[in-house]
Enzyme design. Structure first.
Site, PDB file in Angstrom:
ATOM      1  N   ARG A 180       0.812  -1.235   0.000  1.00 22.98           N
ATOM      2  CA  ARG A 180       0.000   0.000   0.000  1.00 22.98           C
ATOM      3  C   ARG A 180       0.843   1.282   0.000  1.00 22.98           C
ATOM      4  O   ARG A 180       0.413   2.307   0.559  1.00 22.98           O
ATOM      5  CB  ARG A 180      -0.986   0.020   1.182  1.00 22.98           C
ATOM      6  CG  ARG A 180      -1.941  -1.142   1.230  1.00 22.98           C
ATOM      7  CD  ARG A 180      -2.859  -1.248   0.008  1.00 22.98           C
ATOM      8  NE  ARG A 180      -3.502  -2.523   0.006  1.00 22.98           N
ATOM      9  CZ  ARG A 180      -3.034  -3.589  -0.668  1.00 22.98           C
ATOM     10  NH1 ARG A 180      -1.962  -3.504  -1.431  1.00 22.98           N
ATOM     11  NH2 ARG A 180      -3.671  -4.728  -0.609  1.00 22.98           N
ATOM     12  N   SER A 230     -11.101   0.141   3.466  1.00 30.22           N
ATOM     13  CA  SER A 230     -10.371  -0.132   4.714  1.00 30.22           C
ATOM     14  C   SER A 230      -9.627   1.131   5.124  1.00 30.22           C
ATOM     15  O   SER A 230      -8.842   1.662   4.344  1.00 30.22           O
ATOM     16  CB  SER A 230      -9.349  -1.250   4.499  1.00 30.22           C
ATOM     17  OG  SER A 230     -10.024  -2.426   4.154  1.00 30.22           O
ATOM     18  N   GLU A 300      -4.547   4.039   6.213  1.00 27.34           N
ATOM     19  CA  GLU A 300      -4.294   3.800   4.785  1.00 27.34           C
ATOM     20  C   GLU A 300      -4.838   4.995   3.995  1.00 27.34           C
ATOM     21  O   GLU A 300      -4.282   5.395   2.983  1.00 27.34           O
ATOM     22  CB  GLU A 300      -5.018   2.516   4.354  1.00 27.34           C
ATOM     23  CG  GLU A 300      -4.844   2.182   2.897  1.00 27.34           C
ATOM     24  CD  GLU A 300      -5.558   0.881   2.513  1.00 27.34           C
ATOM     25  OE1 GLU A 300      -5.268  -0.159   3.125  1.00 27.34           O
ATOM     26  OE2 GLU A 300      -6.395   0.937   1.608  1.00 27.34           O
TER      27      GLU A 300
END
Ligand code: FAD
Length: 307
Positions: A180, A230, A300
């Site tokens: 990520r 998320s 994130e």
């Protein structure tokens, strides 16, 4: 309105670069984000060519105007005060084509559509992306991935504009793609195009994988509410969702935002939440998990703009 006056000379210069319909003043960013919240952009620009992108970047540099790039807004939260200066969206760059066993996609195309094009062309390798609601540019930015696949596995090269406004072609290795992350934020690259190298496959087999992933996603994720997916990265040795679930935070919220009862890793805009509500829920989750399990949850999603 004060900001509009402040940036009026920039607006005038933007009109010498791109068509009037590509420059919106005081644009509501909630119309461009998945969470459906956040304030306004002073100037929201959707250039129509690479040359226009380059000229807008050079203008922002010359005039020292804040410059922000937005993809599909599916991995970010815009604060309620909005974003100053220029916000650029590559939404007019949506071409996806096949070349050999590769799919070449422009950065404003949805990665879901690149995945669907690969299916039509009977090319395998982009199945993992069939439910990720971001653009190709946003997917490279954070090395998007799901169900064991990620951009890094199939990206061959990308065409970018640098923060100085120069056009560059970079190999996948040049982007430092990892879980990520990439070096795109540090370098300030604007992704314009990506080439994904795939393998010939069979339509039915590729479709079966995509259908299975879609079923998993639809049964586990609260897709009926606005969200940014998320919220937290997977902390080493743990699952963010499990820690949040075990902290008994599901269903808890602030204002109109709450931790999803369906998937603890998601925070949903359940009832006209503000960005302030949403960010307060993020902070509540981080604090509770830290107090209970001693684990720091790293976000994130990006938070942009002013309170
Ligand atoms: C319901 C839901 C499910 C999701 N599932 C997943 C999943 O399974 N896996 C996953 O990885 N993510 C998932 N996400 C998160 C999100 O879709 C991805 O992170 C996606 O890659 C973000 O792309 P975007 O275009 O929306 O980027 P945005 O949210 O608009 O922007 C995110 C960042 O990328 C930058 N950026 C955008 N476009 C460019 C560009 N052209 N060049 C350079 N930088 C750019 C922006 O400046 C910003 O900093 C999910 C989100 C939702 C809402």
């Amino acid at each position: 309105m004060i900001q509009v006056v402040k940036y009026h000379h920039i607006y005038e210069q933007l009109l010498t670069i791109t068509a009037k319909e590509n420059v919106m003043v005081d644009e509501q960013l909630r119309n461009h984000t998945y969470t459906k919240l956040g304030g306004k952009a002073d100037l929201f620009v959707t250039p129509a060519s690479i040359e226009e992108v380059q000229q807008i970047v050079k203008l922002a540099n010359k005039e020292e105007v804040p410059f922000t790039l937005l993809g599909n807004g599916s991995n970010l939260i815009v604060r309620d005060g909005g974003i100053r200066g220029i916000v650029m969206s590559p939404k007019r760059f949506t071409t996806i084509k096949r070349e050999g066993d590769s799919i070449i996609a422009e950065s404003g195309a949805r990665i879901i559509d690149a995945s669907r094009k690969a299916l039509e062309e009977e090319l395998s390798g982009l199945e993992f992306a069939c439910g990720i609601p971001g653009t190709v540019g946003g997917a490279l930015y954070m090395n998007a991935g799901a169900y064991g696949g990620e951009v890094k596995d199939c990206l061959h090269y990308t065409v970018v504009v640098t923060k100085e406004g120069e056009l560059l072609t970079l190999k996948a290795e040049d982007l430092d793609l990892d879980y990520r992350t990439s070096n795109i934020p540090d370098k300030g690259y604007i992704v314009l195009e990506a080439r994904f190298d795939l393998k010939p496959g069979k339509y039915d087999e590729i479709k079966a994988i995509m259908d299975d992933l879609t079923y998993k996603r639809e049964s586990k994720q609260p897709l009926e509410y606005p969200s940014c997916g998320s919220v937290f990265k997977r902390p080493p040795g743990y699952f963010a969702g499990k820690l949040i679930q075990d902290s008994e935070l599901q269903g808890k919220g602030v204002g109109g935002a709450e931790v999803s009862t369906k998937h603890a890793g998601f925070i949903v805009n359940k009832d006209n939440a503000t960005a302030t509500d949403y960010i307060a829920v993020i902070e509540m989750v981080q604090k509770t998990v830290k107090d209970k399990f001693g684990v720091e949850l790293e976000r994130e999603v990006r938070i942009l703009g002013e309170d």
